[in-house]
Design an enzyme around this catalytic site. Structure first.
Site, PDB file in Angstrom:
ATOM      1  N   THR A  74       3.248  34.887  61.062  1.00 15.25           N
ATOM      2  CA  THR A  74       4.459  34.845  60.271  1.00 15.25           C
ATOM      3  C   THR A  74       5.623  35.113  61.200  1.00 15.25           C
ATOM      4  O   THR A  74       5.432  35.394  62.377  1.00 15.25           O
ATOM      5  CB  THR A  74       4.407  35.923  59.169  1.00 15.25           C
ATOM      6  OG1 THR A  74       5.516  35.768  58.328  1.00 15.25           O
ATOM      7  CG2 THR A  74       4.442  37.297  59.765  1.00 15.25           C
ATOM      8  N   ALA A 122      -1.381  40.078  53.283  1.00 12.74           N
ATOM      9  CA  ALA A 122      -0.432  40.060  52.160  1.00 12.74           C
ATOM     10  C   ALA A 122      -0.782  41.135  51.138  1.00 12.74           C
ATOM     11  O   ALA A 122       0.105  41.821  50.617  1.00 12.74           O
ATOM     12  CB  ALA A 122      -0.453  38.686  51.496  1.00 12.74           C
TER      13      ALA A 122
END
Lengths: 280, 204
Positions: A74, A122
């Protein structure tokens, strides 16, 4: 605070002890007891083996051909400047090479004056930041003032330190504005918690850092800061395979955070190619 | 990205047949796991059009070794290669290294200008021979592109429809794979001409 003393409530500077004390105003806690190391089994299903840290290490090292990959694929960044803190993130979630989603919300709105970013697992980020939100709200109710960014990030760091070595994967930045001004802390799953003017986390952070380092100035205007944050994410999205899709930008001000934009990085890349600030 | 050698560089290629025309398309990324190094690396070689993806050092070696063999063939036989001959040479080259293989997946397409017969073949990295198929895909995004390719394929498409089908299948398939994309190139081969088109794709 006379009523509080009568009820046996411990004062502000014993905040840590008050979290575990039995005699405080526990009406909230009757319905939802505090999550701590003793009663964890009520909240989280524990793994069926004695040493989670060792087992997770085996799994990560691909023993017996099982391999769970926790990749921090990310790009997230945040920097302080004259008018507050600018936060920008991408929105891609990858599982190995597969792009599982291009619309992940990597900025977690803890409360109207605190933001957390998500990098790594996540589930880990979303869960623990929601537990943090609960702690912050209880603090606010008990002490009639907003929690400081330093305290909020410390709570999070201490919570994950209990699980150090067990395979949590989390690289988050806690951003807020308290009475000391803008606050920015980076907290990670090994219990690291540091404060600085600029951070970037994730596999695309190397590309974002180079853009940020080139034109960052503390005295930037808000418009320049938005442009810098946007460009850093767009360049990282271009070069890093695990970042991309949508760029989301938030601005943390004295009055709380404001969402600036949520646009497709690809459109910006073609736009930057037009005005020659990007090459491909 | 995983530690799989075949996804170390990433990349993808697709080939589809039409009526007296064939199309081959590939993405343009050259990268090393997560890092994208260049965005102009097309993976299509030679005039009978053959394409490799995966490990690029090997791609260059294989394509040059194959070119050596095909040049020698054309000099000896004094005639141009047929697509099937090229394909057999390629699979033979790959099988020569059966126990220390090239890390390359190959696609071969061809068209016979006199009869209009079309050829699409694919191969794994040790030279498995396939039949002359309608649709073939290789690379890290091949699973996603296969689905789209099967959806868009119709028998006996003309050159324009073929171009549309190929490009849509490729562009949308690579958007689900982090190791391929960054633009695409499509070659449409007909009896009298080869049209090369560059596609605008997502650059992330």
């Amino acid at each position: 605070m006379a009523l509080a003393c009568t009820l046996g409530f411990k004062s502000n500077d014993d905040f840590n002890r008050s979290l575990q004390s039995e005699k405080t105003d526990n009406h909230i806690d009757e319905f939802c007891p505090k999550l701590n190391i003793e009663n964890i089994a009520q909240f989280i299903t524990l793994p069926p083996y004695a040493d989670p840290a060792q087992y997770m290490k085996m799994v990560n090292d691909n023993v017996d051909r099982i391999r769970i990959q926790f990749l921090k694929g990310t790009t997230t960044l945040a920097f302080k400047f004259r008018n507050g803190v600018m936060v920008a993130v991408d929105s891609r979630a990858t599982a190995g090479g597969f792009i599982a989603s291009g619309e992940v919300k990597k900025v977690i709105e803890i409360n109207p004056y605190l933001l957390g970013t998500m990098a790594g697992g996540a589930a880990d980020c979303a869960f623990w930041e929601r537990v943090l939100a609960r702690h912050c709200r209880i603090y606010e109710l008990r002490n009639k003032e907003k929690i400081s960014v330093a305290a909020a990030s410390k709570i999070l760091a201490n919570m994950v330190f209990e699980y150090r070595g067990m395979g949590l994967s989390m690289g988050t930045m806690i951003v807020g504005w308290d009475k000391r001004g803008p606050g920015l802390y980076m907290v990670s799953d090994d219990g690291e918690r540091i404060s600085d003017n600029m951070f970037s986390v994730g596999s695309g952070s190397i590309y974002a850092y180079s853009i940020l380092d080139a034109t960052y100035k503390y005295e930037m205007s808000t418009a320049d800061a938005i442009d810098l944050a946007r460009r850093a994410i767009v360049h990282a999205a271009h070069r890093d395979a695990a970042s991309g899709n949508i760029v989301r930008i938030y601005h943390m001000k004295e009055t709380g955070w404001e969402k600036i934009e949520e646009k497709d990085t690809n459109d910006y890349m073609y736009q930057f190619r037009e005005d020659k600030t990007m090459n491909f | 990205m995983g530690d799989d050698i075949m996804s170390y560089n990433g990349g993808v290629a697709l080939a589809m047949k039409g009526k007296e025309c064939v199309a081959i398309a590939c993405d343009k990324r050259y990268g090393v796991q997560n890092k994208t190094i260049a965005t102009n690396f097309t993976k299509i070689f030679q005039y009978v059009l053959f394409e490799n993806v995966s490990f690029f050092l090997k791609v260059q070696t294989v394509s040059e070794r194959l070119r050596f063999r095909t040049n020698l063939y054309e000099l000896r036989e004094q005639r141009k290669l047929k697509p099937l001959v090229l394909y057999n040479m390629l699979t033979n080259l790959l099988y020569e290294r059966r126990f220390g293989p090239y890390f390359v997946y190959a696609l071969v397409i061809g068209l016979d200008p006199k009869t209009g017969e079309t050829y699409v073949f694919d191969s794994d990295n040790i030279g498995a021979i396939s039949d002359n198929v309608n649709l073939a895909t290789v690379g890290t995004a091949s699973d996603y592109i296969f689905g789209l390719g099967e959806l868009f394929f119709k028998p006996n498409m003309n050159a324009d429809e073929l171009f549309e089908a190929t490009s849509q299948a490729l562009l949308n398939g690579v958007d689900r794979d982090s190791a391929s994309g960054w633009g695409a190139v499509v070659y449409v081969v007909e009896k009298d001409k080869v049209t090369v088109r560059e596609l605008k794709g997502r650059q992330d």
